[in-house]
Write a protein that holds these residues in place. Structure first.
Motif, mmCIF file in Angstrom:
data_model
loop_
_atom_site.group_PDB
_atom_site.id
_atom_site.type_symbol
_atom_site.label_atom_id
_atom_site.label_comp_id
_atom_site.label_asym_id
_atom_site.label_seq_id
_atom_site.Cartn_x
_atom_site.Cartn_y
_atom_site.Cartn_z
ATOM 1 N N ASP A 273 -0.162 -14.893 -17.618
ATOM 2 C CA ASP A 273 0.777 -16.017 -17.552
ATOM 3 C C ASP A 273 0.165 -17.312 -18.075
ATOM 4 O O ASP A 273 0.820 -18.077 -18.782
ATOM 5 N N GLU B 71 11.374 -18.273 -6.816
ATOM 6 C CA GLU B 71 11.239 -17.288 -7.896
ATOM 7 C C GLU B 71 11.014 -15.879 -7.349
ATOM 8 O O GLU B 71 11.368 -14.894 -7.995
ATOM 9 N N GLN C 74 13.382 -12.823 -8.274
ATOM 10 C CA GLN C 74 12.842 -11.577 -8.834
ATOM 11 C C GLN C 74 13.229 -10.368 -7.990
ATOM 12 O O GLN C 74 13.530 -9.301 -8.523
ATOM 13 N N GLU D 79 6.457 -11.845 -14.637
ATOM 14 C CA GLU D 79 7.662 -12.666 -14.859
ATOM 15 C C GLU D 79 7.811 -13.723 -13.763
ATOM 16 O O GLU D 79 8.092 -14.891 -14.035
ATOM 17 N N TYR E 63 5.171 -16.445 -13.986
ATOM 18 C CA TYR E 63 5.374 -17.283 -15.169
ATOM 19 C C TYR E 63 6.468 -18.333 -14.917
ATOM 20 O O TYR E 63 6.308 -19.509 -15.245
ATOM 21 N N ARG E 64 7.556 -17.894 -14.322
ATOM 22 C CA ARG E 64 8.634 -18.854 -14.017
ATOM 23 C C ARG E 64 8.157 -19.905 -13.003
ATOM 24 O O ARG E 64 8.518 -21.077 -13.088
ATOM 25 N N THR E 65 7.350 -19.463 -12.046
ATOM 26 C CA THR E 65 6.804 -20.412 -11.066
ATOM 27 C C THR E 65 5.963 -21.474 -11.776
ATOM 28 O O THR E 65 6.076 -22.675 -11.507
ATOM 29 N N THR F 225 6.027 -22.415 -15.061
ATOM 30 C CA THR F 225 6.779 -23.321 -15.934
ATOM 31 C C THR F 225 7.557 -24.320 -15.091
ATOM 32 O O THR F 225 7.733 -25.476 -15.473
ATOM 33 N N SER F 226 7.976 -23.879 -13.909
ATOM 34 C CA SER F 226 8.710 -24.779 -13.024
ATOM 35 C C SER F 226 7.805 -25.890 -12.480
ATOM 36 O O SER F 226 8.201 -27.048 -12.412
ATOM 37 N N ARG G 123 11.506 -27.425 -17.339
ATOM 38 C CA ARG G 123 11.464 -26.799 -16.019
ATOM 39 C C ARG G 123 12.758 -26.094 -15.672
ATOM 40 O O ARG G 123 13.840 -26.595 -15.962
ATOM 41 N N VAL G 124 12.655 -24.964 -15.066
ATOM 42 C CA VAL G 124 13.837 -24.236 -14.612
ATOM 43 C C VAL G 124 14.383 -24.969 -13.406
ATOM 44 O O VAL G 124 13.680 -25.175 -12.435
#
Ligand SMILES: [Zn+2]
Length: 477
Positions: free
Chosen positions: A147, A393, A397, A457, A460-462, A464-465, A473-474
């Motif tokens: 990540d 996240e 998931q 996954e 990674y989202r964590t 970018t957030s 940011r999501v």
């Protein structure tokens, strides 16, 4: 360790998996290897068993990849040969304090004859990566590394530095992150950190039941018992035999059961178990948290058949070393035993020495504390951006899962940060079954390729957030 049945029907699970393994056609796995699984397989092939815990080759593997993705890399040697820490930093715009991903690169050794395959071959078979460290913690190291590398490769604009640390000597001790923190704090200082810790537990049917994110660790206390007696010829025994009195004292300690002591995290954890189970099991978990003292004791008796749950809700005391005597015709004048205690945060060595002294109840035996991991620092708040993102996240998931904070039953390298007031959140970021959990530090340790993909996954989202610039940011709040 006590041999007792598990609460969650693992026997049927184990039998089911045997069937799956024996009926799967050879070479039936997907043709393209998942990149996280491939990296994990490479990491397992570097034998970093501790002792001796040599991590130089692992750092050498990672360094060019991180440099190519835009990271600056530091490899920090320790006084112990080939035991090194690896730190890679990806620059953000500096508007916020860094986030740190920590994963230990050493592993515990193996009992080779008890494995059904080479533990250091990184074998991928029937949808699982097998090998020492697959769960603890090269699996997590592979997820975090993948990540972090992605953030660099995709040139994600960052509001804070992302620091990736592959630590040495977590399974040993003297050269671990506490050692690193003394002279290299600037390289590892962060607003908050991710580390090993809680679990993504899935049921027999593959459905993820809960995600526990550790926000505190138990701490360790070592205690020795030294028994004195008369040393004399073994043909004329006296009543004060040191080995006999030590043995009797250990028997009394082993017969003692510490009372249930639920922390705020443990309460929420057991409430989550209550909410995600059914029937009698659910009733017992609720009773443990909210029952009368008698109901708590009754629930404890059943729930504690599971060694992990038993450990989370109390201080544990384990005799781990014993020595005495040097030849068969001499009664020795002394004998010594070591106890390893894992205690709920806030428990002092003094109180445990007093407890053990009372249990031993023998003036010929001296009870002494021989070190502790020290106060573990306050539990990490669940109100931070990182915990909130992890919880959100995880739920995205694995929608069937309940997410809960957790008191980790052992110690981790989180101490270096938590003791300085920096929040650390622990997770083994891939779904595992209770059967797989027991393979950790055991035999045929493994993690599923699908679990590694999902964890990659989710983390990674964590990231970018929490570390991405706001536009990237999501936002799901
Ligand atoms: Zn570990």
């Amino acid at each position: 360790m006590r041999k007792i049945p598990q609460l969650f029907g693992d026997l049927t699970l184990a039998a089911g998996m045997l069937l799956m393994l024996s009926s799967a056609p050879v070479g039936a796995q997907a043709p393209a290897v998942d990149p996280t699984a491939a990296l994990l397989s490479e990491l397992i092939r570097i034998n970093t068993s501790n002792p001796p815990g040599r991590t130089q080759a692992l750092a050498d593997l990672l360094a060019p990849r991180f440099r190519a993705a835009g990271f600056t890399v530091e490899i920090i040697p320790t006084p112990d040969s080939a035991k090194v820490h690896f730190i890679a930093r990806l620059k953000g715009d500096g508007s916020r304090k860094p986030i740190l991903l920590a994963a230990h690169s050493d592993v515990v050794g193996v009992e080779r004859e008890k494995w059904s395959m080479d533990p250091f071959a990184g074998i991928i078979r029937d949808g699982h990566v097998y090998g020492r460290g697959a769960i603890d913690f090269k699996g997590g190291l592979a997820v975090f590394a993948m990540d972090a590398l992605r953030l660099g490769e995709r040139k994600v604009p960052l509001s804070r530095d992302v620091i990736f640390l592959a630590e040495a000597d977590e399974e040993g001790a003297p050269m671990n992150t506490s050692w690193l923190a003394k002279d290299h704090w600037a390289s590892m200082d962060a607003e908050f950190a991710l580390n090993e810790g809680g679990w993504v537990i899935k049921n027999d049917d593959g459905r993820v039941r809960y995600v526990s994110i550790s926000t505190a660790d138990k701490s360790v206390i070592g205690i020795t018992l030294t028994a004195k007696g008369t040393s004399t010829h073994s043909s004329m025994p006296l009543p004060d035999n040191a080995i006999a009195s030590l043995g009797a004292a250990i028997g009394r300690i082993a017969a003692y059961e510490s009372p249930v002591q639920l922390t705020a995290e443990s309460r929420q954890f057991f409430r989550t178990l209550g909410a995600t189970s059914t029937g009698e099991e659910s009733r017992l978990f609720r009773q443990l948290v909210d029952g009368t003292p008698a109901e708590v004791m009754a629930a404890d008796t059943v729930i504690s058949r599971d060694p992990l749950l038993h450990a989370i809700m109390r201080n544990t005391i384990a005799p781990v070393l014993i020595s005495g005597g040097f030849r068969s015709n001499v009664i020795p004048g002394s004998a010594e035993a070591t106890l390893n205690l894992r205690v709920i945060p806030g428990t002092t060595s003094e109180s445990m020495v007093a407890l053990i002294t009372g249990l031993v109840n023998d003036p010929r035996i001296t009870v002494k504390s021989v070190g502790s991991s020290g106060p573990a620092g306050a539990p990490s708040s669940v109100a931070t951006e990182l915990y909130q993102a992890l919880a959100r996240e995880s739920k995205a998931q694995w929608p069937t899962a309940e997410v809960t904070p957790y008191l980790f039953q052992a110690g981790t390298d989180a101490y270096a940060w938590r003791s300085r007031g920096i929040p650390v959140y622990g997770i083994y970021p891939y779904p595992i079954t209770n059967d797989e959990l027991r393979r950790m530090h055991g035999n045929d340790e493994r993690v599923s390729v699908e679990g590694l993909q999902q964890g990659t996954e989710m983390i990674y989202r964590t990231l970018t957030s929490v570390a991405g610039k706001p536009s990237r940011r999501v936002s799901k709040k």
